[in-house]
Design a protein around this motif. Structure first.
Motif, mmCIF file in Angstrom:
data_model
loop_
_atom_site.group_PDB
_atom_site.id
_atom_site.type_symbol
_atom_site.label_atom_id
_atom_site.label_comp_id
_atom_site.label_asym_id
_atom_site.label_seq_id
_atom_site.Cartn_x
_atom_site.Cartn_y
_atom_site.Cartn_z
ATOM 1 N N ALA A 136 34.134 10.983 9.687
ATOM 2 C CA ALA A 136 34.467 9.998 8.653
ATOM 3 C C ALA A 136 35.200 8.835 9.294
ATOM 4 C CB ALA A 136 35.339 10.637 7.572
ATOM 5 N N PHE A 137 34.700 7.629 9.089
ATOM 6 C CA PHE A 137 35.385 6.468 9.662
ATOM 7 C C PHE A 137 35.132 5.227 8.804
ATOM 8 C CE2 PHE A 137 31.587 4.505 11.531
ATOM 9 C CZ PHE A 137 30.724 5.595 11.639
ATOM 10 N N PRO A 138 36.113 4.315 8.770
ATOM 11 C CA PRO A 138 35.963 3.085 7.981
ATOM 12 C C PRO A 138 35.563 1.909 8.855
ATOM 13 C CG PRO A 138 38.249 3.370 8.535
ATOM 14 C CD PRO A 138 37.500 4.475 9.246
ATOM 15 N N PHE A 139 35.121 0.855 8.191
ATOM 16 C CA PHE A 139 34.866 -0.415 8.867
ATOM 17 C C PHE A 139 35.419 -1.509 7.959
ATOM 18 C CE2 PHE A 139 32.333 -4.233 9.595
ATOM 19 C CZ PHE A 139 32.433 -4.360 10.971
ATOM 20 N N PHE A 140 36.271 -2.372 8.519
ATOM 21 C CA PHE A 140 36.931 -3.388 7.706
ATOM 22 C C PHE A 140 36.366 -4.773 7.991
ATOM 23 C CE2 PHE A 140 40.049 -0.038 8.407
ATOM 24 C CZ PHE A 140 40.443 0.238 7.110
ATOM 25 N N GLY A 141 36.113 -5.531 6.913
ATOM 26 C CA GLY A 141 35.771 -6.931 7.089
ATOM 27 C C GLY A 141 37.009 -7.713 7.487
ATOM 28 N N GLY A 142 38.129 -7.398 6.896
ATOM 29 C CA GLY A 142 39.418 -8.011 7.206
ATOM 30 C C GLY A 142 40.470 -7.124 6.577
ATOM 31 N N GLU A 143 41.569 -6.870 7.277
ATOM 32 C CA GLU A 143 42.544 -5.908 6.749
ATOM 33 C C GLU A 143 43.477 -6.597 5.764
ATOM 34 O OE1 GLU A 143 43.945 -2.474 8.565
ATOM 35 O OE2 GLU A 143 43.066 -2.953 10.497
ATOM 36 N N ARG A 144 42.957 -6.855 4.574
ATOM 37 C CA ARG A 144 43.772 -7.447 3.514
ATOM 38 C C ARG A 144 43.212 -7.012 2.170
ATOM 39 N NH1 ARG A 144 40.493 -11.276 1.479
ATOM 40 N NH2 ARG A 144 39.014 -12.271 2.893
ATOM 41 N N ARG A 145 44.034 -7.151 1.140
ATOM 42 C CA ARG A 145 43.584 -6.767 -0.195
ATOM 43 C C ARG A 145 42.386 -7.609 -0.610
ATOM 44 N NH1 ARG A 145 46.640 -3.900 -3.540
ATOM 45 N NH2 ARG A 145 46.177 -5.114 -5.392
ATOM 46 N N GLY A 146 41.409 -6.952 -1.174
ATOM 47 C CA GLY A 146 40.241 -7.649 -1.680
ATOM 48 C C GLY A 146 39.126 -7.831 -0.673
ATOM 49 N N ALA A 147 39.407 -7.584 0.607
ATOM 50 C CA ALA A 147 38.353 -7.735 1.621
ATOM 51 C C ALA A 147 37.436 -6.510 1.594
ATOM 52 C CB ALA A 147 38.974 -7.890 3.003
ATOM 53 N N ALA A 148 36.212 -6.717 2.037
ATOM 54 C CA ALA A 148 35.236 -5.630 2.010
ATOM 55 C C ALA A 148 35.646 -4.496 2.946
ATOM 56 C CB ALA A 148 33.867 -6.163 2.412
ATOM 57 N N VAL A 149 35.479 -3.281 2.467
ATOM 58 C CA VAL A 149 35.713 -2.077 3.265
ATOM 59 C C VAL A 149 34.478 -1.194 3.133
ATOM 60 C CG1 VAL A 149 37.188 -0.070 3.661
ATOM 61 C CG2 VAL A 149 38.165 -2.156 2.665
ATOM 62 N N ILE A 150 34.027 -0.676 4.239
ATOM 63 C CA ILE A 150 32.908 0.268 4.213
ATOM 64 C C ILE A 150 33.376 1.569 4.851
ATOM 65 C CG2 ILE A 150 30.515 0.707 4.899
ATOM 66 C CD1 ILE A 150 30.118 -2.295 5.189
ATOM 67 N N GLY A 151 32.999 2.667 4.260
ATOM 68 C CA GLY A 151 33.330 3.975 4.818
ATOM 69 C C GLY A 151 32.058 4.751 5.112
ATOM 70 N N TYR A 152 32.104 5.519 6.180
ATOM 71 C CA TYR A 152 30.933 6.309 6.573
ATOM 72 C C TYR A 152 31.335 7.779 6.648
ATOM 73 C CZ TYR A 152 29.171 1.735 7.992
ATOM 74 O OH TYR A 152 28.777 0.416 8.006
ATOM 75 N N LEU A 153 30.513 8.619 6.075
ATOM 76 C CA LEU A 153 30.800 10.059 6.072
ATOM 77 C C LEU A 153 29.535 10.825 6.420
ATOM 78 C CD1 LEU A 153 32.642 12.544 5.268
ATOM 79 C CD2 LEU A 153 31.623 12.332 2.988
ATOM 80 N N ARG A 154 29.646 11.653 7.447
ATOM 81 C CA ARG A 154 28.596 12.630 7.737
ATOM 82 C C ARG A 154 29.245 13.999 7.673
ATOM 83 N NH1 ARG A 154 27.379 8.716 11.945
ATOM 84 N NH2 ARG A 154 25.275 7.868 11.677
ATOM 85 N N PHE A 155 28.577 14.949 7.055
ATOM 86 C CA PHE A 155 29.065 16.319 7.130
ATOM 87 C C PHE A 155 27.885 17.271 7.066
ATOM 88 C CE2 PHE A 155 28.705 17.967 2.771
ATOM 89 C CZ PHE A 155 28.539 16.807 2.034
ATOM 90 N N GLY A 156 28.108 18.451 7.584
ATOM 91 C CA GLY A 156 27.017 19.413 7.592
ATOM 92 C C GLY A 156 27.445 20.715 8.227
ATOM 93 N N THR A 157 26.487 21.580 8.378
ATOM 94 C CA THR A 157 26.779 22.915 8.888
ATOM 95 C C THR A 157 26.677 22.999 10.407
ATOM 96 O OG1 THR A 157 24.469 23.449 8.441
ATOM 97 C CG2 THR A 157 26.073 24.093 6.771
ATOM 98 N N LYS A 158 26.184 21.930 11.036
ATOM 99 C CA LYS A 158 26.061 21.934 12.494
ATOM 100 C C LYS A 158 26.912 20.812 13.079
ATOM 101 C CE LYS A 158 21.665 24.191 12.624
ATOM 102 N NZ LYS A 158 20.240 24.124 12.829
ATOM 103 N N PRO A 159 27.295 20.912 14.350
ATOM 104 C CA PRO A 159 28.103 19.847 14.958
ATOM 105 C C PRO A 159 27.411 18.493 14.825
ATOM 106 C CG PRO A 159 28.005 21.755 16.400
ATOM 107 C CD PRO A 159 27.046 22.028 15.279
ATOM 108 N N ILE A 160 28.212 17.454 14.621
ATOM 109 C CA ILE A 160 27.669 16.107 14.444
ATOM 110 C C ILE A 160 27.757 15.371 15.772
ATOM 111 C CG2 ILE A 160 28.004 13.910 13.249
ATOM 112 C CD1 ILE A 160 29.128 15.656 10.909
#
Ligand code: SF4
Ligand code: SF4
Length: 270
Positions: free
Chosen positions: A37-61
């Motif tokens: 799980a990791f985020p990606f920030f357009g700009g670290e301020r209120r209202g700026a776009a934030v994207i988060g990525y999540l992979r999960f499963g039963t095998k190592p990623i």
């Protein structure tokens, strides 16, 4: 389930990063999944776009790239450009959106199964966010909604004691209020193709059954958040179309595969 991938889109201040890395990821790890799980920030301020990525499963990623073709998109805010949010989301995939009324999205994006909840209202009700804050924190309501959708579409169930343990470990204040928001978020999730105000329903969606595999265990009746499954004195099950919002919970909990959710644009069952 081998691997599941989710892309989250939100705005700075809404708590997307903490939801992803301090609630959802630790919870999935407690449940025994491999998690990334990791985020990606357009700009670290209120209202700026934030994207988060999540992979999960039963095998190592072993993949470490951004997620281009997720199984699900979670949209914290409709002010984010929808074309950007659903980019590369395959037909038949899941879109969970914070919206008081997401039916317009069903018209625009009939290729997706769309779930919605009013996370903003839940946050305000539980005194987590302020009504006049355009970027109020909604992450615990969204976490609850996300967990409910995982139950429905991926048969992934988090125990309440694990949710409580993770929240107590990640939150420094308003633990009771945020715990309530998680549970209210779970219960508020609805399929955006549910009944319209005039009572009419979208013919592309619906529930059929129970079929003859049903053992009358009543789990569907007990778990339905809309009290839409009536059981008569002689054990006949009826689904009330005017109350059902096609959330799919009854289908997910049925141990006999006796109920079916229509979730595609042709009306065929899946
Ligand atoms: S889909 Fe099932 S659980 Fe959900 S509201 Fe309809 S009958 Fe109830
Ligand atoms: S959960 Fe399934 S088996 Fe149990 S009563 Fe409902 S339809 Fe029948």
């Amino acid at each position: 389930m081998h691997r599941y991938s989710v892309r989250f889109h939100g705005l700075g201040g809404q708590g997307l990063k903490s939801m992803l890395q301090e609630m959802v990821a630790p919870l999935l790890m407690r449940m025994g999944f491999s998690v990334q799980a990791f985020p990606f920030f357009g700009g670290e301020r209120r209202g700026a776009a934030v994207i988060g990525y999540l992979r999960f499963g039963t095998k190592p990623i072993t993949t470490h790239s951004f997620i281009e073709e997720p199984d699900m998109v979670v949209l914290f805010d409709e002010r984010i450009a929808m074309e950007h949010a659903v980019h590369n989301l395959r037909p038949g995939s899941i879109l969970l959106v914070n919206s008081p009324d997401a039916r317009h999205l069903v018209e625009h994006y009939p290729q997706f199964t769309i779930f919605s909840l009013n996370a903003r209202a839940i946050s305000i009700k539980n005194t987590i966010g302020q009504n006049d804050d355009p970027f109020l924190v909604i992450n615990t309501a969204m976490a609850g909604a996300f967990l409910r959708v995982l139950e429905i579409v991926a048969n992934v169930y988090a125990h309440d004691h694990d949710i409580t343990a993770v929240l107590e470990g990640s939150l420094s204040k308003k633990i009771a209020e945020n715990t309530m928001a998680v549970h209210e978020g779970k219960d508020a999730v609805m399929n955006a193709s549910g009944p319209r105000p005039d009572g009419s329903t979208d013919p592309r969606f619906g529930i059929t059954g129970p079929n003859d595999r049903c053992t009358k265990c009543r789990l569907c009746h007990l778990f339905c958040p809309k009290r839409a499954i009536d059981v008569s004195a002689d054990d006949v099950y009826t689904i009330a179309g005017d109350r059902c919002n096609y959330c799919g919970i009854c289908v997910a909990v049925c141990p006999r595969d006796a109920l079916t959710l229509f979730t595609n644009t042709t009306g065929e069952t899946s």
